[in-house]
Write a protein that holds these residues in place. Structure first.
Motif, PDB file in Angstrom:
ATOM      1  N   PRO A  38     -19.254  25.512 -44.329  1.00  0.00           N
ATOM      2  CA  PRO A  38     -20.288  24.469 -44.312  1.00  0.00           C
ATOM      3  C   PRO A  38     -21.244  24.719 -43.154  1.00  0.00           C
ATOM      4  CG  PRO A  38     -18.072  23.526 -44.390  1.00  0.00           C
ATOM      5  CD  PRO A  38     -17.913  24.975 -44.088  1.00  0.00           C
ATOM      6  N   ALA A  39     -22.419  24.172 -43.272  1.00  0.00           N
ATOM      7  CA  ALA A  39     -23.396  24.325 -42.199  1.00  0.00           C
ATOM      8  C   ALA A  39     -22.880  23.674 -40.925  1.00  0.00           C
ATOM      9  CB  ALA A  39     -24.722  23.696 -42.605  1.00  0.00           C
ATOM     10  N   ASN A  40     -23.185  24.292 -39.791  1.00  0.00           N
ATOM     11  CA  ASN A  40     -22.777  23.655 -38.535  1.00  0.00           C
ATOM     12  C   ASN A  40     -23.639  22.424 -38.274  1.00  0.00           C
ATOM     13  OD1 ASN A  40     -25.104  24.347 -36.691  1.00  0.00           O
ATOM     14  ND2 ASN A  40     -24.476  26.430 -37.230  1.00  0.00           N
ATOM     15  N   SER A  41     -23.096  21.496 -37.524  1.00  0.00           N
ATOM     16  CA  SER A  41     -23.739  20.201 -37.340  1.00  0.00           C
ATOM     17  C   SER A  41     -25.113  20.328 -36.685  1.00  0.00           C
ATOM     18  CB  SER A  41     -22.855  19.278 -36.504  1.00  0.00           C
ATOM     19  OG  SER A  41     -22.578  19.863 -35.243  1.00  0.00           O
ATOM     20  N   ALA A  42     -25.258  21.274 -35.779  1.00  0.00           N
ATOM     21  CA  ALA A  42     -26.540  21.426 -35.095  1.00  0.00           C
ATOM     22  C   ALA A  42     -27.631  21.897 -36.041  1.00  0.00           C
ATOM     23  CB  ALA A  42     -26.406  22.397 -33.928  1.00  0.00           C
ATOM     24  N   ALA A  43     -27.239  22.691 -37.050  1.00  0.00           N
ATOM     25  CA  ALA A  43     -28.223  23.250 -37.963  1.00  0.00           C
ATOM     26  C   ALA A  43     -28.781  22.217 -38.926  1.00  0.00           C
ATOM     27  CB  ALA A  43     -27.606  24.409 -38.747  1.00  0.00           C
ATOM     28  N   VAL A  44     -27.992  21.219 -39.258  1.00  0.00           N
ATOM     29  CA  VAL A  44     -28.448  20.221 -40.213  1.00  0.00           C
ATOM     30  C   VAL A  44     -28.984  18.967 -39.529  1.00  0.00           C
ATOM     31  CG1 VAL A  44     -26.916  21.035 -42.018  1.00  0.00           C
ATOM     32  CG2 VAL A  44     -26.115  19.278 -40.449  1.00  0.00           C
ATOM     33  N   ALA A  45     -28.790  18.867 -38.218  1.00  0.00           N
ATOM     34  CA  ALA A  45     -29.268  17.685 -37.510  1.00  0.00           C
ATOM     35  C   ALA A  45     -30.793  17.671 -37.510  1.00  0.00           C
ATOM     36  CB  ALA A  45     -28.744  17.677 -36.073  1.00  0.00           C
ATOM     37  N   GLN A  46     -31.341  16.521 -37.878  1.00  0.00           N
ATOM     38  CA  GLN A  46     -32.780  16.351 -37.875  1.00  0.00           C
ATOM     39  C   GLN A  46     -33.116  15.009 -37.234  1.00  0.00           C
ATOM     40  OE1 GLN A  46     -35.049  17.484 -41.527  1.00  0.00           O
ATOM     41  NE2 GLN A  46     -33.038  17.522 -42.484  1.00  0.00           N
ATOM     42  N   SER A  47     -34.275  14.917 -36.687  1.00  0.00           N
ATOM     43  CA  SER A  47     -34.758  13.627 -36.215  1.00  0.00           C
ATOM     44  C   SER A  47     -35.545  12.972 -37.340  1.00  0.00           C
ATOM     45  CB  SER A  47     -35.653  13.808 -34.988  1.00  0.00           C
ATOM     46  OG  SER A  47     -36.752  14.638 -35.312  1.00  0.00           O
ATOM     47  N   ASN A  48     -35.599  11.655 -37.299  1.00  0.00           N
ATOM     48  CA  ASN A  48     -36.534  10.946 -38.155  1.00  0.00           C
ATOM     49  C   ASN A  48     -37.882  10.935 -37.454  1.00  0.00           C
ATOM     50  OD1 ASN A  48     -34.730  10.237 -40.251  1.00  0.00           O
ATOM     51  ND2 ASN A  48     -33.945   8.529 -39.036  1.00  0.00           N
ATOM     52  N   VAL A  49     -38.915  11.266 -38.169  1.00  0.00           N
ATOM     53  CA  VAL A  49     -40.254  11.336 -37.595  1.00  0.00           C
ATOM     54  C   VAL A  49     -41.025  10.102 -38.040  1.00  0.00           C
ATOM     55  CG1 VAL A  49     -42.368  12.680 -37.418  1.00  0.00           C
ATOM     56  CG2 VAL A  49     -40.172  13.841 -37.685  1.00  0.00           C
ATOM     57  N   TYR A  50     -41.541   9.368 -37.071  1.00  0.00           N
ATOM     58  CA  TYR A  50     -42.295   8.147 -37.344  1.00  0.00           C
ATOM     59  C   TYR A  50     -43.764   8.407 -37.065  1.00  0.00           C
ATOM     60  CZ  TYR A  50     -37.701   5.980 -37.318  1.00  0.00           C
ATOM     61  OH  TYR A  50     -36.388   5.671 -37.596  1.00  0.00           O
ATOM     62  N   ARG A  70     -40.027  10.143 -32.400  1.00  0.00           N
ATOM     63  CA  ARG A  70     -38.879  10.780 -33.042  1.00  0.00           C
ATOM     64  C   ARG A  70     -37.642  10.118 -32.483  1.00  0.00           C
ATOM     65  NH1 ARG A  70     -40.260  15.738 -35.416  1.00  0.00           N
ATOM     66  NH2 ARG A  70     -42.370  16.417 -34.887  1.00  0.00           N
ATOM     67  N   ASP A  71     -36.667   9.878 -33.334  1.00  0.00           N
ATOM     68  CA  ASP A  71     -35.506   9.113 -32.868  1.00  0.00           C
ATOM     69  C   ASP A  71     -34.240   9.938 -32.722  1.00  0.00           C
ATOM     70  OD1 ASP A  71     -34.772   9.593 -35.477  1.00  0.00           O
ATOM     71  OD2 ASP A  71     -34.241   7.518 -35.935  1.00  0.00           O
ATOM     72  N   GLY A  72     -34.331  11.249 -32.863  1.00  0.00           N
ATOM     73  CA  GLY A  72     -33.129  12.068 -32.760  1.00  0.00           C
ATOM     74  C   GLY A  72     -33.198  13.018 -31.582  1.00  0.00           C
ATOM     75  N   GLU A  73     -32.029  13.552 -31.189  1.00  0.00           N
ATOM     76  CA  GLU A  73     -31.985  14.512 -30.079  1.00  0.00           C
ATOM     77  C   GLU A  73     -32.501  15.878 -30.509  1.00  0.00           C
ATOM     78  OE1 GLU A  73     -28.054  14.627 -28.574  1.00  0.00           O
ATOM     79  OE2 GLU A  73     -28.048  12.550 -27.888  1.00  0.00           O
ATOM     80  N   VAL A  74     -32.370  16.211 -31.787  1.00  0.00           N
ATOM     81  CA  VAL A  74     -32.811  17.512 -32.287  1.00  0.00           C
ATOM     82  C   VAL A  74     -34.179  17.345 -32.930  1.00  0.00           C
ATOM     83  CG1 VAL A  74     -32.325  19.401 -33.873  1.00  0.00           C
ATOM     84  CG2 VAL A  74     -30.455  18.288 -32.650  1.00  0.00           C
ATOM     85  N   ALA A 125     -29.502   7.107 -40.550  1.00  0.00           N
ATOM     86  CA  ALA A 125     -28.983   7.724 -39.326  1.00  0.00           C
ATOM     87  C   ALA A 125     -28.786   9.225 -39.499  1.00  0.00           C
ATOM     88  CB  ALA A 125     -27.666   7.067 -38.928  1.00  0.00           C
ATOM     89  N   GLY A 126     -28.665   9.697 -40.741  1.00  0.00           N
ATOM     90  CA  GLY A 126     -28.508  11.127 -40.979  1.00  0.00           C
ATOM     91  C   GLY A 126     -29.743  11.933 -40.657  1.00  0.00           C
ATOM     92  N   GLY A 127     -30.886  11.272 -40.524  1.00  0.00           N
ATOM     93  CA  GLY A 127     -32.104  11.951 -40.111  1.00  0.00           C
ATOM     94  C   GLY A 127     -32.809  12.665 -41.238  1.00  0.00           C
ATOM     95  N   GLY A 128     -33.908  13.298 -40.889  1.00  0.00           N
ATOM     96  CA  GLY A 128     -34.671  14.076 -41.849  1.00  0.00           C
ATOM     97  C   GLY A 128     -35.751  13.296 -42.571  1.00  0.00           C
TER      98      GLY A 128
END
Length: 781
Positions: A73-85, A95-99, A321-324
């Motif tokens: 499976p994809a590593n968590s860092a690779a799929v982490a996205q911020s929500n863009v407002y 942006r509300d995420g760290e990545v 919360a999953g982002g993207g």
């Protein structure tokens, strides 16, 4: 013995020499060996056997590795996205995420930008295999021989490292990368792999993926990049920090050389003409900016948008919360900036907690809505989200005070209500405004609310009572209309049915309910829109991974009749002209509004609107340590803060600046019958001089209230619903419903379920479960 032959032994004949015999070398102690020379052949056979065995072992190891190493499976860092407002105009809000990553589809990437990346990283990508063994060996040799650490990885291998594995430099990771890349090359198309690579690569400036890089370096979306810009972003992939020419200007020559290498490679591959290559100029990126986090107002805005999405069932909390997500809000940056600047000038710059302890308690919340569409254009949530997390624009724990009174009058007109003496309630209906006057017709516990500062006004018309915010008049009017009708009307206008303390009792008129600033702005926007809407919107567009997500707009409906809304607007214009809201005249255009003060002066409100903009401002008192609500006595250097002071001043300045450059519009009002001019037998109010003056000037149609009676459309008055003589369960007469009113009721029941009849004083569905009671104190003006 036989006779001698005459010869000696030496003369005897010798045996013949063997053929091929050579005399022995006298220096050798032993004769030469006659063993055949077989050792070279045996060595060759051994070497061949070892080679074959090695080949078999390698083949076995390859087969085992291919079979044993699965695509993980994809590593968590690779799929982490911020929500863009985004603001309404598409500029970034937060942006509300760290990545900092926003995945995009490959078809959003211009072809020349894709080709620039291939020219920089893997020119044979479309024709070569997923793994290039020769390049790997060459890179290893160069590294070992001191020619520098080099990568022999193809784009597929780099994608595997970014998406499935990690950045550690170990043999185990390289082995896994090798086998996963081979499998991936068989199972995925080149387009899928390139898309994944562009979305996972790091470009510097905390930008993961091409879209984030395009925003970070050039302030634009990927699809708007030109060839030169794409070539530069492809260049920084090799060494993001070193090739950022704004943060490391000393490396500009190297960055430009790398950029030229990419463009020349595009020419060599036939992807770029020599003419276009010659015309290209190095595209210096914008200065690196701090990450757009949640400091200042951004956190409050993001919080409000998230609540809107989840509470309206558009996106559930876990998915969000999953982002993207790419979220385009209804907020306008110019109006948002104007609101923040106004609060800063009117409040924040004047606070001095060191010398004025009450200044520690000051909080401000504000919201602005476009009445025509219901879209939220600006919000003010607090001093800074990183310092104060509670959003003052959406919290529901401060009494709204007398800003609720207009809803009582709207309900009166909407239902065709009458006084206890059987007179229709209009702006000219006379009430007794005596302090502590017990309400009549109330079946519950005795209720005799105090007026502001315990002032008595005697008899005065509803218009003047609104100007002066007379509690005794409106408490009686709530009973005359029926607290149940009042509550339903407030909900129809835009207050949530679950608003705390929105209880169907006489005290509802004084604003014991704790609606939010945004709730109140929604209701006032409905009045400004001639009774239409009754809901707000905060999100204009939503997508994830390039796929649009439906965002239902609030249904435009007739929440209350136009006559009810417009007649309320008429008396609220008078509040600004001659009543408690005269500070709002600084807006410089036709406006309507109402002041309000919470119990014990713990909050001061001003709610108002022009035909173009509805806004509500509240100044609240709260202890920053204990969280207790505190009175605002002495804050901002004032003995007390009421709605006609600082809140009205904030409202006027913000509205004036937000609408600067637009032509002022007048209200086009259609008033209820009897509201155009005062009856000829209107009695003189028995009140103090100030009240008498207000009574004479507050009624719609008087010369001191310009733009009301003579407003465009006031002569076009449609008839109010006919009232029947049968009272409903809440004590108000039943009325036959006009089509627009019936539409509003059916829409509300479809949204919240029918409330059904309930007795006078019983809380409707969604109200806080408690016995009806007056507030502990007396909300004032």
């Amino acid at each position: 013995m036989p006779p001698s032959s005459g010869t000696s032994d030496s003369d005897a004949p010798r045996p013949a020499r063997p053929t091929g015999w050579e005399p022995r070398d006298p220096t050798l102690s032993t004769p030469p060996s006659r063993t055949p020379k077989r050792r070279p052949r045996r060595l060759l056979r051994t070497l061949f056997g070892l080679l074959l065995l090695g080949t078999l072992l390698l083949a076995g190891a390859f087969a085992a590795g291919y079979l044993l190493v699965e695509i993980p499976p994809a590593n968590s860092a690779a799929v982490a996205q911020s929500n863009v407002y985004l603001y309404r105009d598409g500029t970034t809000l937060a942006r509300d995420g760290e990545v900092n990553r926003e995945n995009i589809r490959l078809d959003r990437v211009p072809l020349t930008v894709r080709q620039a990346v291939l020219a920089a990283e893997d020119r044979d990508f479309h024709t070569s295999r997923a793994v290039d063994p020769k390049a790997m060996v060459r890179a290893a040799w160069n590294t070992v021989t001191g020619k520098g650490r080099q990568s022999g990885s193809t784009i597929t291998q780099q994608y595997v490292k970014n998406y499935y594995l990690g950045q550690e430099q170990t043999l185990t990771r390289k082995a896994k990368e090798f086998f996963i890349a081979i499998k991936l090359g068989r199972e995925k198309s080149k387009e899928d792999i390139l898309q994944g690579y562009l979305n996972t690569s790091y470009f510097g400036r905390n930008a993961y993926g091409l879209q984030a890089a395009a925003r970070a370096y050039y302030g634009k979306d990927t699809e708007d990049l030109d060839t030169a810009e794409g070539a530069y972003l492809a260049s920084v992939l090799k060494a993001p920090s070193a090739y950022d020419v704004t943060t490391h200007p000393e490396n500009r020559a190297k960055a430009v050389a790398r950029w030229n290498y990419v463009l020349d490679g595009m020419v060599g591959e036939g992807w770029l003409t020599r003419t276009d290559r010659a015309a290209a100029r190095f595209p210096t990126p914008q200065t690196a900016r701090p990450a757009t986090g949640l400091s200042g107002q951004r956190g409050y805005l993001v919080q409000a948008v998230e609540e809107y999405l989840t509470e309206h069932g558009i996106v559930d909390e876990k998915t969000l919360a999953g982002g993207g997500f790419r979220i385009t809000t209804t907020l306008e940056p110019a109006k948002q900036d104007a609101l923040v600047q106004t609060v800063e000038e009117q409040v924040m710059s004047k606070l001095d907690p060191a010398s004025t302890p009450a200044d520690r308690f000051v909080r401000v919340g504000a919201a602005a809505i476009d009445p025509a569409s219901g879209k939220v254009l600006a919000l003010y949530g607090g001093v800074d989200y990183t310092r104060q997390y509670v959003n003052n624009a959406t919290r529901r724990d401060y009494q709204v005070g007398s800003t609720f009174k207009p809803f009582v009058f709207t309900a009166a007109v909407q239902s065709g209500a009458q006084t206890q003496q059987g007179e229709p309630i209009t702006p000219y209906t006379v009430y007794d405004g005596s302090n502590r006057r017990p309400v009549e017709g109330w079946n519950g516990a005795p209720y005799d609310p105090a007026n502001e500062d315990d002032e008595s006004f005697g008899e005065l018309p509803v218009g003047a009572a609104t100007d002066l915010s007379v509690n005794a008049v409106y408490a009686q009017m709530a009973v005359d209309v029926g607290p149940g009708h009042v509550r339903r009307t407030a909900v129809d206008l835009g207050l949530p049915g679950s608003t705390p303390d929105l209880t169907a009792s006489p005290s509802i008129a004084l604003g014991a309910a704790t609606a939010s600033v945004l709730d109140m702005a929604t209701a006032y926007a409905t009045l400004a829109a001639h009774g239409r809407h009754g809901g707000y919107s905060l999100v204009e567009g939503l997508s994830r991974d390039g796929q649009a997500v439906a965002v239902p707009a609030p249904a435009s409906r007739q929440a209350v009749s136009r006559e009810a809304a417009d007649t309320t607007t008429a008396i609220l214009r008078s509040v600004i002209e001659t009543g408690t809201g005269t500070a709002a005249q600084a807006v410089g255009r036709p406006a309507a509004g109402k002041t309000g003060t919470a119990e014990d002066d713990k909050a001061a409100w001003f709610a108002g609107y022009t035909p173009e903009l509805a806004s509500v401002v509240a100044v609240m008192g709260q202890d920053p340590e204990s969280g207790r609500q505190e009175p605002l006595y002495g804050a901002l250097g004032q003995a007390r803060i009421n709605g006609g002071g600082t809140p009205a001043e904030i409202w006027a300045q913000f509205t004036r600046e937000a609408l600067a450059g637009t032509t002022p519009r007048d209200f086009e009002l259609q008033l209820m019958p009897g509201a155009e001019e005062p009856p000829p037998d209107l009695p003189s109010p028995d009140a103090p001089d100030a009240a008498a003056g207000a009574a004479a000037s507050a009624a719609p149609g008087t010369s001191n209230a310009p733009g009301i009676a003579n407003a465009p459309g006031t002569s076009d008055v449609s008839a109010a619903p006919d009232a029947s003589t049968a009272p409903d369960a809440s004590g108000a007469p039943e009325v036959s419903e006009a089509p627009d009113v019936r539409e509003a009721r059916e829409a509300r029941e479809a949204r919240e379920g029918p409330e059904g009849p309930y007795e006078l004083g019983e809380a409707g569905p969604g109200a806080a479960p408690r016995s009806p009671r007056p507030p502990r104190g007396t909300p004032g003006q």
